[in-house]
Design a protein around this motif. Structure first.
Motif, PDB file in Angstrom:
ATOM      1  N   SER A  52      26.153 -14.371  12.817  1.00  0.00           N
ATOM      2  CA  SER A  52      26.208 -14.585  14.263  1.00  0.00           C
ATOM      3  C   SER A  52      25.026 -15.417  14.748  1.00  0.00           C
ATOM      4  CB  SER A  52      26.242 -13.243  14.979  1.00  0.00           C
ATOM      5  OG  SER A  52      25.067 -12.492  14.660  1.00  0.00           O
ATOM      6  N   ARG A  53      25.087 -15.825  15.984  1.00  0.00           N
ATOM      7  CA  ARG A  53      24.078 -16.715  16.553  1.00  0.00           C
ATOM      8  C   ARG A  53      22.663 -16.167  16.412  1.00  0.00           C
ATOM      9  NH1 ARG A  53      27.503 -17.451  22.132  1.00  0.00           N
ATOM     10  NH2 ARG A  53      29.108 -18.851  21.305  1.00  0.00           N
ATOM     11  N   GLY A  54      22.510 -14.881  16.685  1.00  0.00           N
ATOM     12  CA  GLY A  54      21.188 -14.282  16.607  1.00  0.00           C
ATOM     13  C   GLY A  54      20.835 -13.733  15.242  1.00  0.00           C
ATOM     14  N   GLY A  55      21.815 -13.713  14.335  1.00  0.00           N
ATOM     15  CA  GLY A  55      21.579 -13.203  12.999  1.00  0.00           C
ATOM     16  C   GLY A  55      21.807 -11.707  12.838  1.00  0.00           C
ATOM     17  N   GLY A  56      22.219 -11.043  13.910  1.00  0.00           N
ATOM     18  CA  GLY A  56      22.366  -9.599  13.842  1.00  0.00           C
ATOM     19  C   GLY A  56      23.644  -9.103  13.196  1.00  0.00           C
ATOM     20  N   SER A  57      24.634  -9.986  13.079  1.00  0.00           N
ATOM     21  CA  SER A  57      25.909  -9.607  12.463  1.00  0.00           C
ATOM     22  C   SER A  57      26.246 -10.581  11.349  1.00  0.00           C
ATOM     23  CB  SER A  57      27.029  -9.636  13.498  1.00  0.00           C
ATOM     24  OG  SER A  57      26.802  -8.679  14.511  1.00  0.00           O
ATOM     25  N   THR A  58      26.789 -10.031  10.267  1.00  0.00           N
ATOM     26  CA  THR A  58      27.211 -10.851   9.141  1.00  0.00           C
ATOM     27  C   THR A  58      28.611 -10.434   8.703  1.00  0.00           C
ATOM     28  OG1 THR A  58      26.142  -9.350   7.570  1.00  0.00           O
ATOM     29  CG2 THR A  58      24.868 -11.254   8.297  1.00  0.00           C
ATOM     30  N   ASP A  90      32.981 -18.296  -9.119  1.00  0.00           N
ATOM     31  CA  ASP A  90      32.221 -18.751  -7.949  1.00  0.00           C
ATOM     32  C   ASP A  90      32.012 -20.271  -7.970  1.00  0.00           C
ATOM     33  OD1 ASP A  90      30.190 -15.819  -8.298  1.00  0.00           O
ATOM     34  OD2 ASP A  90      31.788 -16.157  -6.825  1.00  0.00           O
ATOM     35  N   THR A  91      32.399 -20.903  -9.065  1.00  0.00           N
ATOM     36  CA  THR A  91      32.271 -22.355  -9.168  1.00  0.00           C
ATOM     37  C   THR A  91      33.099 -23.043  -8.092  1.00  0.00           C
ATOM     38  OG1 THR A  91      31.831 -22.308 -11.542  1.00  0.00           O
ATOM     39  CG2 THR A  91      32.727 -24.346 -10.636  1.00  0.00           C
ATOM     40  N   ALA A  92      32.447 -23.893  -7.302  1.00  0.00           N
ATOM     41  CA  ALA A  92      33.117 -24.574  -6.189  1.00  0.00           C
ATOM     42  C   ALA A  92      32.116 -25.490  -5.506  1.00  0.00           C
ATOM     43  CB  ALA A  92      33.650 -23.555  -5.178  1.00  0.00           C
ATOM     44  N   VAL A  93      32.632 -26.296  -4.605  1.00  0.00           N
ATOM     45  CA  VAL A  93      31.773 -27.001  -3.659  1.00  0.00           C
ATOM     46  C   VAL A  93      31.583 -26.069  -2.466  1.00  0.00           C
ATOM     47  CG1 VAL A  93      31.484 -28.995  -2.177  1.00  0.00           C
ATOM     48  CG2 VAL A  93      32.585 -29.250  -4.413  1.00  0.00           C
ATOM     49  N   TYR A  94      30.354 -25.850  -2.092  1.00  0.00           N
ATOM     50  CA  TYR A  94      30.029 -24.953  -0.982  1.00  0.00           C
ATOM     51  C   TYR A  94      29.667 -25.770   0.255  1.00  0.00           C
ATOM     52  CZ  TYR A  94      30.213 -20.847  -3.946  1.00  0.00           C
ATOM     53  OH  TYR A  94      30.655 -19.836  -4.753  1.00  0.00           O
ATOM     54  N   TYR A  95      30.290 -25.381   1.370  1.00  0.00           N
ATOM     55  CA  TYR A  95      30.095 -26.081   2.632  1.00  0.00           C
ATOM     56  C   TYR A  95      29.461 -25.170   3.668  1.00  0.00           C
ATOM     57  CZ  TYR A  95      33.406 -29.482   0.734  1.00  0.00           C
ATOM     58  OH  TYR A  95      34.042 -30.414  -0.044  1.00  0.00           O
ATOM     59  N   CYS A  96      28.547 -25.733   4.410  1.00  0.00           N
ATOM     60  CA  CYS A  96      27.949 -25.075   5.565  1.00  0.00           C
ATOM     61  C   CYS A  96      28.697 -25.562   6.810  1.00  0.00           C
ATOM     62  CB  CYS A  96      26.483 -25.478   5.610  1.00  0.00           C
ATOM     63  SG  CYS A  96      25.564 -24.977   7.052  1.00  0.00           S
ATOM     64  N   ALA A  97      28.893 -24.669   7.773  1.00  0.00           N
ATOM     65  CA  ALA A  97      29.627 -25.053   8.982  1.00  0.00           C
ATOM     66  C   ALA A  97      29.058 -24.345  10.197  1.00  0.00           C
ATOM     67  CB  ALA A  97      31.101 -24.724   8.820  1.00  0.00           C
ATOM     68  N   ALA A  98      29.206 -24.978  11.351  1.00  0.00           N
ATOM     69  CA  ALA A  98      28.709 -24.437  12.613  1.00  0.00           C
ATOM     70  C   ALA A  98      29.864 -24.209  13.569  1.00  0.00           C
ATOM     71  CB  ALA A  98      27.692 -25.385  13.243  1.00  0.00           C
ATOM     72  N   SER A  99      29.820 -23.055  14.241  1.00  0.00           N
ATOM     73  CA  SER A  99      30.894 -22.672  15.153  1.00  0.00           C
ATOM     74  C   SER A  99      30.336 -22.343  16.534  1.00  0.00           C
ATOM     75  CB  SER A  99      31.619 -21.451  14.593  1.00  0.00           C
ATOM     76  OG  SER A  99      32.525 -20.926  15.539  1.00  0.00           O
ATOM     77  N   GLU A 100      31.074 -22.726  17.562  1.00  0.00           N
ATOM     78  CA  GLU A 100      30.695 -22.367  18.928  1.00  0.00           C
ATOM     79  C   GLU A 100      31.258 -21.013  19.338  1.00  0.00           C
ATOM     80  OE1 GLU A 100      30.302 -26.904  20.720  1.00  0.00           O
ATOM     81  OE2 GLU A 100      32.187 -25.811  20.934  1.00  0.00           O
ATOM     82  N   TYR A 101      32.008 -20.380  18.470  1.00  0.00           N
ATOM     83  CA  TYR A 101      32.578 -19.073  18.742  1.00  0.00           C
ATOM     84  C   TYR A 101      31.513 -17.994  18.618  1.00  0.00           C
ATOM     85  CZ  TYR A 101      37.377 -20.786  18.688  1.00  0.00           C
ATOM     86  OH  TYR A 101      38.542 -21.429  18.984  1.00  0.00           O
ATOM     87  N   ALA A 102      31.709 -16.909  19.338  1.00  0.00           N
ATOM     88  CA  ALA A 102      30.825 -15.761  19.233  1.00  0.00           C
ATOM     89  C   ALA A 102      31.166 -14.971  17.973  1.00  0.00           C
ATOM     90  CB  ALA A 102      30.959 -14.877  20.465  1.00  0.00           C
ATOM     91  N   GLY A 103      30.247 -14.100  17.584  1.00  0.00           N
ATOM     92  CA  GLY A 103      30.500 -13.241  16.442  1.00  0.00           C
ATOM     93  C   GLY A 103      30.343 -13.947  15.121  1.00  0.00           C
ATOM     94  N   THR A 104      31.183 -13.570  14.161  1.00  0.00           N
ATOM     95  CA  THR A 104      31.115 -14.113  12.808  1.00  0.00           C
ATOM     96  C   THR A 104      32.500 -14.605  12.394  1.00  0.00           C
ATOM     97  OG1 THR A 104      31.459 -11.884  11.937  1.00  0.00           O
ATOM     98  CG2 THR A 104      29.188 -12.633  12.124  1.00  0.00           C
TER      99      THR A 104
END
Length: 124
Positions: A52-58, A90-104
């Motif tokens: 989450s945005r603040g890091g409190g939820s995963t 676990d072999t794969a290409v790993y992508y980072c992404a950003a969301s404007e949604y709340a939560g996780t």
């Protein structure tokens, strides 16, 4: 515009550990939930983890729960994925992404911004 750049992917032996990093720039980082996804050639991109945005939820995919840990540093604009007890699947290409949604958010469609990916290869 939001830019994301992943790093940290490499070849690692099964049972080993790896930490992926993603640096985010362009907008206020703490306005975004962050996620990690992965994709194997010929398969759909799949959810791995989100924070989450603040890091409190995963949130984690069942396949990585207990082995992977997501974290973020809002002061640095960074998100991390600590991967332990790695498996060949676990072999794969790993992508980072950003969301404007709340939560996780877990859905690809909830993420508007994506990095280019970093390759993780786990040898058995």
């Amino acid at each position: 515009q939001v830019q994301l750049v992943e790093s940290g992917g490499r070849l690692v032996q099964a049972g080993g550990s790896l930490r992926l990093s993603c640096v985010v720039s362009g907008r206020t980082f703490s306005n975004y939930a962050m996620g990690w996804f992965r994709q194997v050639a010929g398969k759909e991109r799949e959810f791995v983890s989100a924070i989450s945005r603040g890091g409190g939820s995963t949130n984690y995919a069942d396949s990585v729960k207990g082995r992977f840990a997501i974290s973020r540093d809002n002061a640095k604009g960074m998100v991390y994925l600590q991967m332990n007890t790695l498996k060949a699947e676990d072999t794969a290409v790993y992508y980072c992404a950003a969301s404007e949604y709340a939560g996780t958010p877990r859905s690809l469609g909830n993420y508007a911004y994506w990095g280019q990916g970093t390759q993780v290869t786990v040898s058995s």
